[in-house]
Design a protein around this motif. Sequence first.
Motif, PDB file in Angstrom:
ATOM      1  N   PHE A   1       0.862  -1.169   0.000  1.00 59.23           N
ATOM      2  CA  PHE A   1       0.000   0.000   0.000  1.00 59.23           C
ATOM      3  C   PHE A   1       0.906   1.229   0.000  1.00 59.23           C
ATOM      4  N   ILE A   2       0.730   2.118  -0.971  1.00 59.46           N
ATOM      5  CA  ILE A   2       1.552   3.328  -1.069  1.00 59.46           C
ATOM      6  C   ILE A   2       0.843   4.453  -0.319  1.00 59.46           C
ATOM      7  N   GLU A   3       1.552   5.061   0.624  1.00 56.76           N
ATOM      8  CA  GLU A   3       0.946   6.061   1.504  1.00 56.76           C
ATOM      9  C   GLU A   3       1.806   7.322   1.598  1.00 56.76           C
ATOM     10  N   SER A   4       1.192   8.371   2.079  1.00 60.63           N
ATOM     11  CA  SER A   4       1.921   9.609   2.425  1.00 60.63           C
ATOM     12  C   SER A   4       2.845  10.090   1.305  1.00 60.63           C
ATOM     13  N   VAL A   5       2.282  10.102   0.084  1.00 61.50           N
ATOM     14  CA  VAL A   5       3.030  10.624  -1.067  1.00 61.50           C
ATOM     15  C   VAL A   5       3.016  12.154  -0.972  1.00 61.50           C
ATOM     16  N   VAL A   6       4.184  12.748  -0.893  1.00 62.53           N
ATOM     17  CA  VAL A   6       4.225  14.216  -0.781  1.00 62.53           C
ATOM     18  C   VAL A   6       5.482  14.773  -1.433  1.00 62.53           C
TER      19      VAL A   6
ATOM     20  N   PHE B   1       7.284  23.833  -2.867  1.00 62.21           N
ATOM     21  CA  PHE B   1       7.986  24.701  -3.813  1.00 62.21           C
ATOM     22  C   PHE B   1       8.489  23.949  -5.043  1.00 62.21           C
ATOM     23  N   PHE B   2       8.329  22.630  -5.047  1.00 62.45           N
ATOM     24  CA  PHE B   2       8.847  21.825  -6.151  1.00 62.45           C
ATOM     25  C   PHE B   2       7.745  21.030  -6.850  1.00 62.45           C
ATOM     26  N   ARG B   3       6.477  21.380  -6.582  1.00 58.43           N
ATOM     27  CA  ARG B   3       5.376  20.656  -7.232  1.00 58.43           C
ATOM     28  C   ARG B   3       5.236  21.087  -8.694  1.00 58.43           C
ATOM     29  N   GLY B   4       4.591  20.221  -9.484  1.00 57.72           N
ATOM     30  CA  GLY B   4       4.320  20.552 -10.874  1.00 57.72           C
ATOM     31  C   GLY B   4       5.543  20.483 -11.771  1.00 57.72           C
ATOM     32  N   GLN B   5       6.589  19.827 -11.311  1.00 57.72           N
ATOM     33  CA  GLN B   5       7.823  19.702 -12.112  1.00 57.72           C
ATOM     34  C   GLN B   5       8.129  18.253 -12.452  1.00 57.72           C
ATOM     35  N   GLY B   6       7.185  17.358 -12.190  1.00 52.77           N
ATOM     36  CA  GLY B   6       7.409  15.953 -12.525  1.00 52.77           C
ATOM     37  C   GLY B   6       8.063  15.127 -11.423  1.00 52.77           C
ATOM     38  N   LEU B   7       8.283  15.745 -10.248  1.00 50.14           N
ATOM     39  CA  LEU B   7       8.978  14.988  -9.194  1.00 50.14           C
ATOM     40  C   LEU B   7       8.057  13.946  -8.545  1.00 50.14           C
TER      41      LEU B   7
ATOM     42  N   GLY C   1      -6.533  11.982 -10.186  1.00 51.11           N
ATOM     43  CA  GLY C   1      -6.063  12.365 -11.520  1.00 51.11           C
ATOM     44  C   GLY C   1      -4.563  12.177 -11.693  1.00 51.11           C
ATOM     45  N   PHE C   2      -3.828  12.481 -10.627  1.00 48.27           N
ATOM     46  CA  PHE C   2      -2.371  12.283 -10.637  1.00 48.27           C
ATOM     47  C   PHE C   2      -2.042  10.801 -10.852  1.00 48.27           C
ATOM     48  N   TYR C   3      -2.715   9.926 -10.114  1.00 45.97           N
ATOM     49  CA  TYR C   3      -2.417   8.491 -10.222  1.00 45.97           C
ATOM     50  C   TYR C   3      -2.941   7.893 -11.532  1.00 45.97           C
ATOM     51  N   GLU C   4      -4.019   8.450 -12.060  1.00 42.06           N
ATOM     52  CA  GLU C   4      -4.511   7.970 -13.359  1.00 42.06           C
ATOM     53  C   GLU C   4      -3.459   8.206 -14.448  1.00 42.06           C
ATOM     54  N   LYS C   5      -2.755   9.329 -14.339  1.00 42.58           N
ATOM     55  CA  LYS C   5      -1.677   9.584 -15.318  1.00 42.58           C
ATOM     56  C   LYS C   5      -0.572   8.551 -15.220  1.00 42.58           C
ATOM     57  N   LEU C   6      -0.438   7.955 -14.046  1.00 45.58           N
ATOM     58  CA  LEU C   6       0.553   6.896 -13.848  1.00 45.58           C
ATOM     59  C   LEU C   6      -0.062   5.509 -14.069  1.00 45.58           C
TER      60      LEU C   6
ATOM     61  N   ILE D   1      -7.936  11.069  -1.609  1.00 47.85           N
ATOM     62  CA  ILE D   1      -9.168  11.854  -1.523  1.00 47.85           C
ATOM     63  C   ILE D   1      -9.299  12.740  -2.762  1.00 47.85           C
ATOM     64  N   ASP D   2      -8.219  13.435  -3.137  1.00 46.57           N
ATOM     65  CA  ASP D   2      -8.352  14.380  -4.251  1.00 46.57           C
ATOM     66  C   ASP D   2      -7.228  14.341  -5.279  1.00 46.57           C
ATOM     67  N   SER D   3      -6.447  13.269  -5.290  1.00 50.30           N
ATOM     68  CA  SER D   3      -5.356  13.200  -6.278  1.00 50.30           C
ATOM     69  C   SER D   3      -5.511  12.044  -7.262  1.00 50.30           C
TER      70      SER D   3
ATOM     71  N   TYR E   1      -1.329  -0.881  -4.331  1.00 51.01           N
ATOM     72  CA  TYR E   1      -2.605  -0.242  -3.987  1.00 51.01           C
ATOM     73  C   TYR E   1      -2.343   1.106  -3.333  1.00 51.01           C
ATOM     74  N   LEU E   2      -3.330   1.978  -3.407  1.00 48.30           N
ATOM     75  CA  LEU E   2      -3.271   3.244  -2.671  1.00 48.30           C
ATOM     76  C   LEU E   2      -4.688   3.770  -2.523  1.00 48.30           C
ATOM     77  N   SER E   3      -4.855   4.765  -1.671  1.00 50.63           N
ATOM     78  CA  SER E   3      -6.141   5.469  -1.621  1.00 50.63           C
ATOM     79  C   SER E   3      -5.861   6.964  -1.612  1.00 50.63           C
TER      80      SER E   3
HETATM   81  N1  ACO Z   1      -4.826  15.889  -9.571  1.00 53.97           N
HETATM   82  C1  ACO Z   1      -4.752  15.640 -10.904  1.00 53.97           C
HETATM   83  N2  ACO Z   1      -3.600  15.702 -11.613  1.00 53.97           N
HETATM   84  C2  ACO Z   1      -2.485  16.045 -10.944  1.00 53.97           C
HETATM   85  C3  ACO Z   1      -2.481  16.325  -9.563  1.00 53.97           C
HETATM   86  C4  ACO Z   1      -3.724  16.236  -8.861  1.00 53.97           C
HETATM   87  N3  ACO Z   1      -3.807  16.461  -7.536  1.00 53.97           N
HETATM   88  N4  ACO Z   1      -1.219  16.631  -9.192  1.00 53.97           N
HETATM   89  C5  ACO Z   1      -0.465  16.534 -10.300  1.00 53.97           C
HETATM   90  N5  ACO Z   1      -1.217  16.181 -11.356  1.00 53.97           N
HETATM   91  C6  ACO Z   1      -0.758  15.912 -12.730  1.00 53.97           C
HETATM   92  C7  ACO Z   1       0.183  16.967 -13.255  1.00 53.97           C
HETATM   93  O1  ACO Z   1      -0.527  17.998 -13.900  1.00 53.97           O
HETATM   94  C8  ACO Z   1       1.064  16.196 -14.219  1.00 53.97           C
HETATM   95  O2  ACO Z   1       0.427  16.029 -15.457  1.00 53.97           O
HETATM   96  P1  ACO Z   1       1.276  15.912 -16.834  1.00 53.97           P
HETATM   97  O3  ACO Z   1       2.190  14.705 -16.683  1.00 53.97           O
HETATM   98  O4  ACO Z   1       0.228  15.737 -17.877  1.00 53.97           O
HETATM   99  O5  ACO Z   1       2.056  17.175 -16.952  1.00 53.97           O
HETATM  100  C9  ACO Z   1       1.164  14.811 -13.575  1.00 53.97           C
HETATM  101  O6  ACO Z   1       0.033  14.710 -12.684  1.00 53.97           O
HETATM  102  C10 ACO Z   1       2.444  14.622 -12.786  1.00 53.97           C
HETATM  103  O7  ACO Z   1       2.605  15.707 -11.916  1.00 53.97           O
HETATM  104  P2  ACO Z   1       3.928  15.947 -11.056  1.00 53.97           P
HETATM  105  O8  ACO Z   1       4.544  17.261 -11.418  1.00 53.97           O
HETATM  106  O9  ACO Z   1       4.814  14.752 -11.112  1.00 53.97           O
HETATM  107  O10 ACO Z   1       3.245  16.061  -9.602  1.00 53.97           O
HETATM  108  P3  ACO Z   1       3.871  16.753  -8.305  1.00 53.97           P
HETATM  109  O11 ACO Z   1       5.346  16.671  -8.304  1.00 53.97           O
HETATM  110  O12 ACO Z   1       3.265  18.076  -8.130  1.00 53.97           O
HETATM  111  O13 ACO Z   1       3.309  15.753  -7.165  1.00 53.97           O
HETATM  112  C11 ACO Z   1       1.531  15.376  -5.571  1.00 53.97           C
HETATM  113  C12 ACO Z   1       1.937  15.465  -7.057  1.00 53.97           C
HETATM  114  C13 ACO Z   1       2.377  14.312  -4.885  1.00 53.97           C
HETATM  115  C14 ACO Z   1       0.062  15.005  -5.490  1.00 53.97           C
HETATM  116  C15 ACO Z   1       1.823  16.767  -4.936  1.00 53.97           C
HETATM  117  O14 ACO Z   1       0.987  17.722  -5.520  1.00 53.97           O
HETATM  118  C16 ACO Z   1       1.630  16.826  -3.421  1.00 53.97           C
HETATM  119  O15 ACO Z   1       2.572  16.607  -2.662  1.00 53.97           O
HETATM  120  N6  ACO Z   1       0.381  17.179  -2.968  1.00 53.97           N
HETATM  121  C17 ACO Z   1       0.061  17.314  -1.558  1.00 53.97           C
HETATM  122  C18 ACO Z   1       0.038  15.983  -0.841  1.00 53.97           C
HETATM  123  C19 ACO Z   1      -0.941  15.001  -1.474  1.00 53.97           C
HETATM  124  O16 ACO Z   1      -2.093  15.304  -1.710  1.00 53.97           O
HETATM  125  N7  ACO Z   1      -0.439  13.774  -1.744  1.00 53.97           N
HETATM  126  C20 ACO Z   1      -1.212  12.667  -2.301  1.00 53.97           C
HETATM  127  C21 ACO Z   1      -1.929  11.949  -1.193  1.00 53.97           C
HETATM  128  S1  ACO Z   1      -2.592  10.380  -1.737  1.00 53.97           S
HETATM  129  C22 ACO Z   1      -1.412   9.209  -1.321  1.00 53.97           C
HETATM  130  O17 ACO Z   1      -0.471   9.505  -0.597  1.00 53.97           O
HETATM  131  C23 ACO Z   1      -1.540   7.793  -1.831  1.00 53.97           C
END
Ligand code: ACO
Length: 159
Positions: free
Chosen positions: A76-81, A85-91, A121-126, A117-119, A113-115
Amino acid sequence: GSSYNVVPIHKHPELMSQCCRLINSEWPRSEVARMRSLEASCDNLPTSLVLTKDFNQTVLAHLKLSPIPGRLNTCFIESVVVDKFFRGQGLGKLIMRYAEDYCADFLLLDCLYLSTIDSAGFYEKLLYEKCPPISMYGSRNYHLPSLTNSRKTYMKKRI
Ligand code: ACO
């Protein structure tokens, strides 16, 4: 080029307090509890991975891989953060992809697996896909209302 690197935190204990601050900046909790969670990291599960820059001087991102009771070959993947200042750069993508390779090649897992609330879309891209909720507490508690009424979206990926 960049000097990004991903390491298990137990190989770099000097990064634990920095990592603790990063996680607490997103989800405030006692430092003692955070440190205890990071100190549990080991070569088996659980494992906390950190993305660093500048030759392991600075922690930019974290995630934790935890075992799921009763489900071998998964975690289970948790606490992804990622540092604010470095978000939105692909990290976020970078540490997730590293974690997938680490799980497949080193831990020999076949499903993650992971869960969230509001991300979702981020995981769907992966290429994570929505799935039914899974219990972190064993199958006997599967029908607990806290799990089935949750606002969380559960997702999985075969690796
Ligand atoms: N919803 C939808 N799409 C997203 C989101 C989001 N919340 N965040 C990023 N994306 C998209 C980006 O636009 C990007 O799209 P692209 O490849 O088409 O350009 C793609 O996902 C990859 O984005 P990254 O730049 O790699 O994302 P980032 O480095 O900003 O990390 C993260 C994303 C981890 C969600 C960050 O915003 C963060 O730390 N957020 C606060 C903590 C949080 O909510 N963590 C997730 C909790 S769930 C869990 O831990 C299992």
